[in-house]
Design a protein around this motif. Structure first.
Motif, short mmCIF file in Angstrom:
data_model
loop_
_atom_site.label_atom_id
_atom_site.label_comp_id
_atom_site.label_asym_id
_atom_site.label_seq_id
_atom_site.Cartn_x
_atom_site.Cartn_y
_atom_site.Cartn_z
N PRO A 124 -11.67 20.41 14.89
CA PRO A 124 -10.40 20.43 14.16
C PRO A 124 -10.24 21.70 13.34
O PRO A 124 -11.22 22.35 12.95
N TYR A 140 1.70 14.70 6.27
CA TYR A 140 1.30 13.92 7.44
C TYR A 140 2.40 13.93 8.51
O TYR A 140 2.12 14.15 9.69
N LYS A 173 -2.54 15.45 14.13
CA LYS A 173 -2.88 14.46 13.11
C LYS A 173 -3.56 15.17 11.95
O LYS A 173 -4.43 16.03 12.15
N VAL A 216 -6.02 14.70 8.83
CA VAL A 216 -7.06 13.86 8.23
C VAL A 216 -7.33 14.42 6.85
O VAL A 216 -7.76 15.57 6.71
N CYS A 254 -6.15 18.00 13.89
CA CYS A 254 -6.49 17.97 15.31
C CYS A 254 -5.29 17.46 16.09
O CYS A 254 -4.31 16.96 15.51
N ASP A 284 -3.08 14.88 18.33
CA ASP A 284 -2.99 13.42 18.17
C ASP A 284 -3.69 12.66 19.29
O ASP A 284 -3.76 11.42 19.25
N CYS A 295 -9.42 12.04 15.18
CA CYS A 295 -8.48 11.33 14.31
C CYS A 295 -8.67 9.82 14.41
O CYS A 295 -8.43 9.09 13.43
N GLU A 314 -6.10 6.21 9.17
CA GLU A 314 -5.29 6.44 7.97
C GLU A 314 -5.03 5.13 7.24
O GLU A 314 -4.96 4.06 7.85
N ASN A 322 -7.22 9.20 4.56
CA ASN A 322 -8.06 8.81 5.70
C ASN A 322 -9.44 8.40 5.24
O ASN A 322 -9.95 8.86 4.22
#
Length: 233
Positions: A152, A183, A192, A194, A210, A212, A217, A222, A232
């Motif tokens: 990521p 987000y 996504k 985190v 990263c 989705d 993720c 979340e 997260n």
């Protein structure tokens, strides 16, 4: 009151954006009878100016890209609205307003898919460029990790003027509404976010990003905490 009549130091501060003004006035019209609209808006304007009287003067004014639509000064305006209209507004509404200001630029990038290597590298490059601009203005302390293939993207803010403002004026309760649209911004890029903490509820605002479709993720689901922050595990 006409914006031109607001008295503050234009050499170091900027006025809220036109889009932010429209957002606030639309919500005032939603919550109050027509005969009160102008008076309530004037109260919000005066609160905004009062905030700036006691606020730092080194954020670069119009030259700083963080001070544009949805940025630092629009967040201050939304907090002015929150203070004046607290009896009728709520954090969901503030989050909606910030999203309406902050997210249009991301919606224009609907062709971006961070699951694809090209776009992931391009996104990292954009963060690295933003980090250099932060060094120039000395406002948001931004550290961007080197790109690593297959992992990521990571960067963090260790200082955030909006969080500092909220702390100074005892408005930390509003910060989830201003942080959560991050987000949604990433989701618009098929990515996504985190995040464990922000500058307003921890020592840093950490961004691990990263695609989705990435397993990473799914390993960090979340949730929304008691303060209203999207976070997260």
């Amino acid at each position: 009151m006409e914006d031109e009549k607001l008295i503050f130091d234009h050499t170091c501060h900027v006025l809220y954006s036109k889009a932010c003004k429209e957002q606030i006035q639309d919500k005032i019209a939603l919550h109050y009878p027509a005969e009160q609209w102008e008076a309530i808006w004037t109260q919000v304007q005066k609160q905004y100016v009062d905030f700036l009287k006691d606020w730092r003067t080194d954020l670069g004014g119009k030259k700083n890209f963080h001070n544009g639509t949805g940025g630092t000064y629009d967040c201050i305006a939304l907090m002015a609205y929150y203070v004046i209209c607290k009896s009728v507004t709520n954090l969901d509404e503030i989050e909606e307003m910030e999203g309406n200001l902050f997210l249009p630029a991301f919606r224009k990038l609907k062709f971006v898919n961070v699951n694809k290597l090209f776009f992931k590298r391009l996104l990292h490059f954009s963060f690295a460029t933003a980090g250099k601009k932060c060094l120039k203005w000395n406002d948001y302390k931004m550290n961007v990790a080197a790109y690593q293939k297959g992992k990521p993207i990571y960067y963090e803010f260790t200082e955030c003027p909006v969080a500092e403002f909220a702390k100074q004026f005892d408005l930390l309760e509003v910060m989830p509404a201003l942080c959560n649209p991050d987000y949604t911004a990433m989701e618009l890029l098929h990515a996504k976010l985190v995040r464990i903490t922000t500058c307003s509820n921890g020592s840093k605002c950490d961004y691990m990003i990263c695609g989705d479709e990435d397993e990473y993720c799914r390993q960090h689901p979340e949730y929304k905490d008691v303060q209203g922050y999207r976070r997260n595990k």
